[in-house]
Design an enzyme around this catalytic site. Sequence first.
Site, short mmCIF file in Angstrom:
data_model
loop_
_atom_site.label_atom_id
_atom_site.label_comp_id
_atom_site.label_asym_id
_atom_site.label_seq_id
_atom_site.Cartn_x
_atom_site.Cartn_y
_atom_site.Cartn_z
CD GLU A 21 84.01 -17.13 -19.91
OE1 GLU A 21 84.48 -18.00 -18.56
OE2 GLU A 21 84.28 -15.90 -19.55
CB SER A 42 91.87 -13.62 -11.94
OG SER A 42 92.19 -14.72 -12.83
CG ASP A 64 90.45 -15.00 -16.20
OD1 ASP A 64 91.28 -15.84 -16.55
OD2 ASP A 64 89.89 -14.30 -16.13
CE LYS A 115 79.04 -9.81 -12.50
NZ LYS A 115 79.75 -10.93 -13.39
N1 PSU Z 1 83.64 -12.70 -13.95
C1 PSU Z 1 82.50 -12.33 -14.42
N2 PSU Z 1 82.04 -12.91 -15.31
C2 PSU Z 1 82.74 -14.12 -15.02
C3 PSU Z 1 83.73 -15.25 -14.77
C4 PSU Z 1 84.08 -14.07 -14.32
O1 PSU Z 1 82.78 -11.37 -14.41
O2 PSU Z 1 81.62 -15.92 -15.72
C5 PSU Z 1 84.76 -16.07 -14.95
C6 PSU Z 1 85.46 -16.22 -15.66
O3 PSU Z 1 85.31 -16.98 -16.84
C7 PSU Z 1 86.54 -15.52 -15.09
C8 PSU Z 1 86.66 -16.70 -13.81
O4 PSU Z 1 87.90 -16.25 -16.30
O5 PSU Z 1 85.42 -16.96 -13.44
C9 PSU Z 1 87.82 -16.16 -12.98
O6 PSU Z 1 87.32 -16.77 -12.53
P1 PSU Z 1 89.38 -16.34 -10.97
O7 PSU Z 1 89.04 -15.01 -10.75
O8 PSU Z 1 89.02 -17.78 -10.07
O9 PSU Z 1 90.10 -16.47 -11.99
MN MN Z 2 90.97 -16.58 -7.31
#
Ligand code: PSU
Ligand code: MN
Length: 306
Positions: free
Chosen positions: A26, A142, A144, A161
């Site tokens: 990524e 997320s 994800d 985390k």
């Molecule tokens: N968590 C980490 N390091 C990261 C990310 C998440 O410990 O770099 C990044 C990744 O690209 C992940 C994104 O897909 O943040 C998730 O963002 P959000 O929570 O806004 O979906």
């Molecule tokens: Mn979010």
Amino acid sequence: MMNKYLDIAPEVRAALDAGKPVVALESTIISHGMPYPQNAETALKVEQLIREQGAVPATCAVLGGRLKAGLSAEEIEYLGKQGQKVAKASRRDLPVLVAQGADGATTVTTTMMIAAMAGIRVFATGGIGGVHRGAETTMDISADLEELAQTPVMVVCAGAKSILDLGLTLEYLETKGVPVLGYGTEELPAFYTRRSGFKVDCRVDTPEELARIYQAQRDMGCRGGMLVTNPIPEEYSMDKAVIDAAIEQALAEAAAAGVRGKQTTPFLLAKVKELTGGDSLDSNIQLVFNNARLAAKTAAALCALA
Ligand code: PSU
Ligand code: MN
């Protein structure tokens, strides 16, 4: 049918055509996850480690409105230098970035999308997004997790985390039918530390077994991908009390500043890093290396199955 917006780098295309192992990477981890120049250096080193294992790396991004599977060293350097100026691109952002001819750094979500379009089955990263603490009122979950539920890519990470609610994240993945595998462990790793107190679905001890599980998911026509959680090597793991204190303070500062939406995760990650100094950056870099090696071995094991 080849996606008209997708550019597969020649080296990646050649490996895929020849049935050789490829590992997706990524780019939000480059632009938003680490400071320059460590971000670009780490990204290039990760690519080198994957090559040393006999696989081809495909760092993904959106550049000039093109979906890229495989970047040049110059493009990686560019994303590293741009940092937070590049848009963090999740699923909802892709149509806009493509239509506008803009740049975007891909998250786990959009890297999975590009990997699947290109025919790449294995993807290595650091940590994934998940269900945030307090999601029962903020609904901050997320994208994800939805992507893991629908896109057939294996994501190798170091767990999540504890800026997230790890228990709720596991519940969500269970509901969505996403296998959560522990590499050499029964316990979900918590990124900076090897333990979280939560159990994964299943412990897996070899890349070959990971490959067979992925293949079985495909053979049965199951939708979605899977999450491989690979604990940070012992020598780089951090003190739980130090990390927990930093995370609590980061969460309090985010709440006080009224941070929301796509800014939440980058804000929390940056705060935790600031509060823990260079130690957490070192650990972060090492766990990504560790995941890249496992992903490359698993991609090779998958190729050997066919
Ligand atoms: N968590 C980490 N390091 C990261 C990310 C998440 O410990 O770099 C990044 C990744 O690209 C992940 C994104 O897909 O943040 C998730 O963002 P959000 O929570 O806004 O979906
Ligand atoms: Mn979010």
